[in-house]
Design an enzyme around this catalytic site. Structure first.
Site, mmCIF file in Angstrom:
data_model
loop_
_atom_site.group_PDB
_atom_site.id
_atom_site.type_symbol
_atom_site.label_atom_id
_atom_site.label_comp_id
_atom_site.label_asym_id
_atom_site.label_seq_id
_atom_site.Cartn_x
_atom_site.Cartn_y
_atom_site.Cartn_z
ATOM 1 N N PHE A 20 27.785 -0.704 76.469
ATOM 2 C CA PHE A 20 25.812 -1.368 76.690
ATOM 3 C C PHE A 20 25.758 -2.567 77.841
ATOM 4 O O PHE A 20 27.053 -3.107 77.881
ATOM 5 C CB PHE A 20 24.352 -1.264 75.378
ATOM 6 N N GLU A 21 24.628 -3.163 78.176
ATOM 7 C CA GLU A 21 24.315 -4.015 79.130
ATOM 8 C C GLU A 21 25.651 -4.416 79.495
ATOM 9 O O GLU A 21 26.299 -5.619 79.967
ATOM 10 C CB GLU A 21 24.404 -5.806 78.581
ATOM 11 N N GLY A 22 25.202 -3.831 80.869
ATOM 12 C CA GLY A 22 27.085 -3.273 82.146
ATOM 13 C C GLY A 22 27.959 -2.776 80.898
ATOM 14 O O GLY A 22 28.708 -3.586 80.301
ATOM 15 N N ILE A 35 26.080 -10.455 74.501
ATOM 16 C CA ILE A 35 26.591 -8.726 73.836
ATOM 17 C C ILE A 35 28.055 -9.801 73.815
ATOM 18 O O ILE A 35 28.758 -9.426 72.836
ATOM 19 C CB ILE A 35 26.704 -7.925 75.065
ATOM 20 N N GLN A 78 31.457 -4.215 84.622
ATOM 21 C CA GLN A 78 31.831 -5.883 84.538
ATOM 22 C C GLN A 78 33.640 -5.967 85.043
ATOM 23 O O GLN A 78 33.246 -6.916 86.259
ATOM 24 C CB GLN A 78 32.066 -5.818 83.238
#
Lengths: 297, 379
Positions: free
Chosen positions: B362-364, B246, B369
């Site tokens: 998305f993706e965390g 990402i 993070q």
């Protein structure tokens, strides 16, 4: 509309001569067709048409080794490669890439190999610098005689010089038929036929192999290189020849002895304004007349 | 003007040339229509697979492209610069292949992976649920053991390629607690498997995102990947790599926005000069270029650590945070540079801005993070 007239091809095409030659060839030169077609595709590295192209001030030639200019595979040559690959896939054999150019042209060889061709021959010699079409055709013909072929395929012209002469000159020098401006190529045994695009449709032109074919764009849809082929490309054989390796007479090549000379060059002027048609009730007719004069309709 | 890149090999240079050529011809030419009409680009993933772009970071012995992450991510970046939805789906496909590649038995690897990495089949990833996004361990979808395998019941959310994918990396509960989640390689079509209507998203319109309803779908026992209860470990093992994907997509998006803004600022004149020559705008563009450059630098740093076999979890989170925040800022500023035109759909920058927003989610999410980064700092 199809105009099938193999026996009445216009002069200069070579197809008529090809018919005669076909008989000569049948008894004469032995084809290597038993194990498929030995196809050689001639390619050229040219300056990217998307960039501003420059000539060298000192001798008016293209700087083909400028590390800052991006050289690309001549676009029409992609169609030639694709046609070669398709013929190989249909009939067996192999596709050899032949290019003439400085060391930088190896980039173009890699691209051509990554499309799936089998091997490459790179004719490279400082003495070739500045060779014009006549001299280039001599050098390429000498190389082709050395490596052998059943079928030579070229793009119909390059985007740099745009002479569109090489196919005809090669055929003449090699003594084989030329089938030019093809948008369809069919090989059947040792016979080849093409559709040559014309203003009115196409001519079907036939000859025997060996032969030289030039293809136009839209002949096919050139494939993208595949990652696997990119990785395999570095293992494919690339033979580099100097002029002595293929018995090229140094007196017949190079800028000094070129038949043509660039006297001067200038950047093309910006495009002039178009034709404005004022509609006074006859606008449609005027537009149609204009399009007719440009052979669009 | 192509992005200048330091690549590790000649074949990587040739690969990037191929990708740029492909992306210009096949993505840039189609993106506007498909994003506007929200239609799936039929056939495109077949072509991506054929040229070898759907298995790039996996070993050649398994049928992959054998490329380091450093190269794979730059390919993703080039794809995203033309069509973010496609690049994201390529990244998700790569993620969906990872459980089998990393935890599959030799038999599963041999049977399943070649088709996946060749792109003969396209994958989706199914971890999130309506009530379990960042808190993946809260998932409730069940895989109940039955005589001939597992019976799956539950609802999954935010499935990229939902209803279109040929397989899903599916995470479902076989027991209780954090060690009660298992991973399956589920088929894309099965009795009892239905998909919701595609979410009406703000961007990434061409690739559907749906819910998936598993209503007693029976999976054969050999579709279990890894051991029962190993699911969260498998999911988390691929998170860092997914975040880098990402980060690369976001960088490509930001680069595209910068390129569009610079080109416009060189053409548009006000008060007798090009707007790029007005310092106020020139500095805005300079900040955008600095943001793109730093985004690329951080994700490449993390990728090179991964390629060297070093830990890179912290760096992956930093990359995801930096690159996606950069993309949000740069795409927003690109709209500013184009002024009123930037706000219209006649220019691509409003699309870039809409696409950038999801990258922060998305993706965390970027909050997650920061959590990862701060926990590293607190060690």
């Amino acid at each position: 509309m199809e105009h099938a007239r193999p026996a009445r091809a216009p002069l200069g095409d070579g197809a008529r001569r090809g018919e005669r030659q076909a008989r000569v060839n049948t008894g004469g030169r032995r084809l290597t067709m038993k194990s498929g077609i030995n196809i050689v595709v001639c390619v050229k590295q040219v300056p990217d048409t998307a960039t501003v192209r420059k000539l060298r001030a000192e001798d008016s030639t293209i700087d083909r080794e400028d590390p800052n200019s991006s050289g690309v595979l001549n676009e029409l040559d992609e169609y030639a490669i694709e046609e070669g690959l398709r013929l190989k896939e249909a009939h067996g054999g192999e596709v050899t890439i032949l290019t003439m150019g400085p060391a930088k042209a190896a980039e173009t060889i890699r691209k051509a190999l990554a499309m799936g061709t089998d091997k490459a021959v790179h004719l490279m010699d400082p003495a070739l610098h500045g060779s014009d079409a006549v001299q280039t055709s001599y050098a390429m013909a000498q190389t082709l005689k050395k490596i052998g072929f059943d079928l030579v395929i070229l793009g119909s012209e390059s985007t740099d010089a745009r002479t569109g002469l090489l196919a005809a000159m090669l055929a003449e020098r090699l003594g084989v038929p030329q089938l030019s401006l093809a948008n369809k190529v069919v090989v059947d045994g040792s016979a080849i036929s093409i559709h040559r695009v014309t203003d009115y449709g196409y001519d079907r032109v036939e000859s025997s192999l060996p032969a030289v074919v030039s293809v136009v764009e839209k002949t096919n849809e050139p494939r993208y290189p595949r990652l696997k082929e990119i990785m395999a490309a570095k293992k494919k054989p690339v033979t580099t020849f100097g002029i002595a390796d293929v018995e090229i007479d140094p007196g017949r090549i190079g800028l000094a002895g070129a038949y043509t000379e660039v006297a001067e060059f200038a950047v093309a002027p910006p495009r002039a304004a178009g034709v404005v048609v004022k509609d006074e009730g006859d606008g449609g007719v005027k537009v149609a007349d204009f399009l007719t004069s440009k052979k669009f309709i | 003007m192509a992005v200048s890149r330091l690549l590790p090999s000649q074949e990587a240079e040739d690969l990037l040339d191929l990708v740029r050529d492909f992306a210009d011809k096949e993505l840039a030419s189609r993106v506007d229509e498909h994003e506007r009409t929200e239609t799936y680009p039929e056939g495109l993933f077949g072509t991506l697979g054929e040229i070898g772009l759907l298995g790039l970071p996996y070993p050649e012995e398994l049928g992959g492209g054998g490329q380091p992450y450093e190269v794979y991510l730059q390919v993703l970046e080039e794809l995203a610069a033309r069509w973010a939805a496609v690049a994201v789906a390529v990244s998700v496909h790569g993620l969906a292949c990872s459980p089998v590649a990393a935890y599959g038995t030799p038999e599963q690897v041999e049977r399943l992976l070649p088709d996946m990495l060749a792109g003969n089949v396209v994958g989706g990833y199914s971890l999130s649920e309506p009530q379990a996004g960042s808190d993946a361990a809260a998932l409730t979808c069940r895989a109940e053991k039955v005589s001939d395998g597992y019976r799956v019941t539950g609802t999954k959310a935010w499935v990229t390629h939902g209803g279109i994918a040929d397989f899903y990396a599916l995470f479902a509960r076989t027991g209780e607690g954090r060690r009660g989640v298992s991973c399956f390689l589920a088929p894309g079509h099965a009795d009892g498997l239905t998909f919701g209507r595609p979410e009406a998203k703000m961007g990434l319109h061409a690739i559907p995102t749906t819910t998936a309803h598993w209503d007693g779908v029976v999976l054969e026992a050999d579709r279990l990947i890894g051991a029962e209860g190993q699911g969260l470990e498998i999911a988390y093992s691929a998170l860092d790599a997914g975040r880098l994907g990402i980060a690369a997509c976001a960088t490509g998006l930001a680069q595209a926005a910068l390129d569009t803004a610079v080109a416009y600022a060189k053409e548009r004149t006000t008060f007798g000069k090009r707007i790029i020559d007005h310092q106020g705008l020139g500095f805005l563009l300079a900040d955008m270029a600095a943001a793109v450059g730093s985004a690329r630098a951080v994700y490449l740093d993390a990728a090179r650590r991964r390629d060297a076999g070093r830990p890179y979890s912290l760096e992956a989170s930093i990359a995801k945070l930096t690159a996606t925040d950069a993309a949000m800022k740069v795409t927003t500023d690109a709209v500013q540079v184009l002024g009123g035109y930037g706000y219209t759909r006649d220019f691509p920058v409003e699309r870039y801005m809409r696409e950038a927003k999801i990258m922060q989610i998305f993706e965390g999410t970027n909050q997650i993070q920061r959590l990862v980064i701060s926990r590293h700092l607190a060690r």
